[in-house]
Design an enzyme around this catalytic site. Structure first.
Site, PDB file in Angstrom:
ATOM      1  CB  CYS A  75      19.215 -58.462 -25.604  1.00  0.00           C
ATOM      2  SG  CYS A  75      17.872 -58.803 -26.752  1.00  0.00           S
TER       3      CYS A  75
ATOM      4  CD  GLU B 294      11.159 -54.831 -25.606  1.00  0.00           C
ATOM      5  OE1 GLU B 294      11.865 -55.227 -26.521  1.00  0.00           O
ATOM      6  OE2 GLU B 294      10.117 -54.190 -25.748  1.00  0.00           O
TER       7      GLU B 294
HETATM    8  P1  NAD Z   1      21.937 -48.089 -22.820  1.00  0.00           P
HETATM    9  O1  NAD Z   1      21.090 -48.384 -21.646  1.00  0.00           O
HETATM   10  O2  NAD Z   1      23.278 -47.565 -22.610  1.00  0.00           O
HETATM   11  O3  NAD Z   1      21.185 -47.047 -23.775  1.00  0.00           O
HETATM   12  C1  NAD Z   1      19.887 -47.331 -24.291  1.00  0.00           C
HETATM   13  C2  NAD Z   1      19.190 -46.022 -24.601  1.00  0.00           C
HETATM   14  O4  NAD Z   1      18.816 -45.404 -23.366  1.00  0.00           O
HETATM   15  C3  NAD Z   1      20.059 -45.001 -25.337  1.00  0.00           C
HETATM   16  O5  NAD Z   1      19.281 -44.355 -26.327  1.00  0.00           O
HETATM   17  C4  NAD Z   1      20.454 -44.044 -24.236  1.00  0.00           C
HETATM   18  O6  NAD Z   1      20.765 -42.756 -24.716  1.00  0.00           O
HETATM   19  C5  NAD Z   1      19.189 -44.039 -23.401  1.00  0.00           C
HETATM   20  N1  NAD Z   1      19.333 -43.570 -22.029  1.00  0.00           N
HETATM   21  C6  NAD Z   1      20.334 -43.844 -21.173  1.00  0.00           C
HETATM   22  N2  NAD Z   1      20.104 -43.222 -19.987  1.00  0.00           N
HETATM   23  C7  NAD Z   1      18.929 -42.569 -20.111  1.00  0.00           C
HETATM   24  C8  NAD Z   1      18.161 -41.750 -19.241  1.00  0.00           C
HETATM   25  N3  NAD Z   1      18.565 -41.470 -18.005  1.00  0.00           N
HETATM   26  N4  NAD Z   1      17.003 -41.231 -19.697  1.00  0.00           N
HETATM   27  C9  NAD Z   1      16.577 -41.500 -20.946  1.00  0.00           C
HETATM   28  N5  NAD Z   1      17.261 -42.255 -21.824  1.00  0.00           N
HETATM   29  C10 NAD Z   1      18.434 -42.790 -21.411  1.00  0.00           C
HETATM   30  O7  NAD Z   1      21.937 -49.457 -23.673  1.00  0.00           O
HETATM   31  P2  NAD Z   1      22.791 -49.778 -24.971  1.00  0.00           P
HETATM   32  O8  NAD Z   1      24.212 -49.934 -24.529  1.00  0.00           O
HETATM   33  O9  NAD Z   1      22.448 -48.862 -26.076  1.00  0.00           O
HETATM   34  O10 NAD Z   1      22.202 -51.208 -25.383  1.00  0.00           O
HETATM   35  C11 NAD Z   1      22.716 -52.423 -24.938  1.00  0.00           C
HETATM   36  C12 NAD Z   1      21.820 -53.004 -23.856  1.00  0.00           C
HETATM   37  O11 NAD Z   1      20.490 -53.145 -24.377  1.00  0.00           O
HETATM   38  C13 NAD Z   1      22.240 -54.395 -23.450  1.00  0.00           C
HETATM   39  O12 NAD Z   1      22.136 -54.550 -22.074  1.00  0.00           O
HETATM   40  C14 NAD Z   1      21.223 -55.298 -24.165  1.00  0.00           C
HETATM   41  O13 NAD Z   1      21.041 -56.554 -23.553  1.00  0.00           O
HETATM   42  C15 NAD Z   1      19.996 -54.453 -24.116  1.00  0.00           C
HETATM   43  N6  NAD Z   1      19.051 -54.862 -25.155  1.00  0.00           N
HETATM   44  C16 NAD Z   1      17.919 -55.507 -24.778  1.00  0.00           C
HETATM   45  C17 NAD Z   1      17.003 -55.946 -25.739  1.00  0.00           C
HETATM   46  C18 NAD Z   1      15.751 -56.655 -25.343  1.00  0.00           C
HETATM   47  O14 NAD Z   1      14.914 -56.869 -26.216  1.00  0.00           O
HETATM   48  N7  NAD Z   1      15.563 -57.034 -24.090  1.00  0.00           N
HETATM   49  C19 NAD Z   1      17.267 -55.704 -27.088  1.00  0.00           C
HETATM   50  C20 NAD Z   1      18.436 -55.029 -27.439  1.00  0.00           C
HETATM   51  C21 NAD Z   1      19.317 -54.603 -26.452  1.00  0.00           C
END
Ligand code: NAD
Length: 477
Positions: A282, A248
């Protein structure tokens, strides 16, 4: 200052590295908590615990597994005030919204507990005489749930509840930016007398702990909520073992306002959608398309409403409409996008700067006029209180502009004409469309993005089935 631990195999433990991540309160700038900086060893311990617990957990009737979800719902309700305070502090979410997230999360656990007696397999007609075909729905095994910083508590439940109910065990990794509420909850879960290892809460960076969880052959499914960049890394990581992933990811939701719409309702809903949690949602309205004949009138009303948006401490009383951004880096990213839009030719109709505040990473609610479809601010997620405005001549043009986007999470249209609404619903290429209301999904719906917004989805029946795989038996008698 609070010092948190991980919950692995039923016990609260420090990280193997004994290193900590500093959790900043973005409004005060103070370090409010230390969270473990778990590493590959912690990841392995959590995966082993989840694997060892999984067969026995899956062997329990679903109605017994549902009791674990109900206990979690209850412990959240018993601690609802403290959890909301931590959530508001670690990410500058205004307290009433933080409280809604906590209470909604408790309801979410109860909602999926209710599915214990509802989800089912199928009996399929066989081509042979004296044969029955049975389709069973069985758990995936060990699920890894990786959470973002924006709705850290609710998104955790979105993964834990359906995974446990269907007989999976799970390892959760909160964002290293906002781990505090989840780890506070982990402390309460440790006291619930659940079978050891069915739910494990780790804490650490995506690049170390996260990568190990994703790439392990123990992991049967990864569910990530986060950015497109992280989603791409997860696809690469899960490719190694052909591990299922549910993603997501980001959005760039268009809001279309037709000339026949109730303009006051549309202004209210679009502004609410754009500034809730300082624009860091999001499914927030990220770009606005207004029909030419009402563009001046609507933009005037919109700018007045955005100028009236209040912002302050997340704990201010009465509560403001929003507080500050989650981090300095998010503030800088928003600032850079608005500066680029200015250079590309956008006109700043309000905001467009950091307001004069004593503390906190604030960006003023901003409306950008004179925007074109190819501007960066119209094509990429801002994740802040910034709204670019564009115009259209007819519905065909509006739908074409809305669909011209790499993301496909949510969309909205404001119109008094039901035919236009259905025309738009049928042609908008997004996982969700909201008609005459702000963007916000229900737990019994299905939240799933098209294109770069994701693979798979969450909530409701379809969200539950993401955590199940099929097994068909052919029985001759
Ligand atoms: P992010 O991608 O920076 O981090 C999300 C998670 O992924 C964190 O826990 C991070 O540590 C982990 N992560 C990052 N790289 C990784 C890897 N290589 N391996 C494993 N885990 C890894 O996102 P964020 O800044 O925390 O959140 C904001 C983003 O999330 C925005 O783009 C937003 O639109 C999206 N979002 C989407 C939804 C949805 O339902 N579609 C809901 C909420 C947020």
């Amino acid at each position: 200052m609070k010092k948190y631990q991980q919950l692995i195999n039923g016990a609260l433990v420090d990280s193997h590295s004994n290193q900590f991540i500093e959790v900043e309160n973005p409004y005060t700038g103070e370090i409010m908590a230390h969270a473990p900086q778990g590493d590959e060893v912690d990841a392995q311990l959590a995966l082993d615990a989840a694997q060892n617990a999984q067969d026995a957990w899956a062997a329990q009737p679903a109605i017994v597994r549902a009791q674990a979800l109900k206990k979690m719902a209850n412990v959240i309700r018993e601690n609802r005030i403290e959890l909301a305070n931590i959530l508001a502090s670690e990410q500058a979410k205004v307290l009433p919204l933080a409280q809604i997230e906590i209470d909604f999360t408790a309801d979410y656990f109860d909602y999926y507990a209710g599915w214990a007696r509802i989800y089912e397999g199928e009996i399929i007609q066989s081509d042979r005489p004296k044969e029955n075909m049975l389709l069973f729905r069985q758990p995936m095994g060990v699920v890894v749930g990786i959470c973002p910083w924006n709705f850290p508590f609710f998104v955790m439940a979105r993964k834990v509840a359906p995974a446990l109910l269907t007989g999976n065990t799970i390892v959760i990794k909160p964002s290293s930016e906002t781990p505090a509420t989840t780890l506070e909850f982990a402390k309460h879960v440790a006291g619930l007398d659940l079978p050891a290892g069915i739910v494990n809460f780790t804490s650490g960076r995506g690049s170390t702990l996260g990568e190990k969880l994703v790439r392990s052959p123990i992991t049967a499914m990864v569910t990530l909520t986060g950015s497109v960049e992280a989603g791409t890394r997860i696809i690469e990581g899960t490719a190694e073992n052909i591990t299922k992933c549910s993603l997501e990811l980001g959005g760039k939701a268009p809001a279309i306002v037709c000339a026949d719409a109730d303009l006051d309702l549309a202004v209210k809903a679009v502004v609410a959608s754009r500034v809730i949690f300082s624009g860091q949602v999001c499914n927030c309205a990220e770009r606005l398309y207004v029909e030419n004949s009402i563009a001046d009138e609507f933009t005037e009303k919109l700018v007045a409403a955005m100028k009236a948006v209040t912002y302050d401490s997340p704990f201010a009383d009465p509560a403001p409409d929003m507080s500050c951004q989650v981090s300095h880096s998010q503030l800088e990213k928003i600032e850079a996008m608005v500066d680029l839009a200015r250079k590309e030719g956008a006109e700043v109709l309000c905001g467009g700067k950091r307001p004069d505040m004593k503390t906190g990473y604030f960006y003023a609610p901003t409306v950008l006029g004179n925007c074109k479809q190819d501007f960066d601010v119209v094509r990429n997620e801002v994740f802040g209180p910034v709204l670019p405005v564009l115009t259209f001549n007819d519905l065909d043009e509006a739908i074409a502009l809305a669909n011209d986007c790499e993301f496909g999470l949510t969309s909205s249209i404001y119109t008094a004409n039901i035919n236009k609404a259905f025309e738009a619903i049928n042609r908008l290429k997004f996982g969700e469309t909201y008609v005459n209301r702000e963007n916000f999904e229900a737990m019994q719906g299905f939240h799933a993005g098209w294109r770069k917004s994701g693979i798979g989805g969450a909530d409701g029946k379809h969200g539950l089935y993401e955590y199940l795989q099929t097994h068909v038996a052919y029985i001759q008698y």
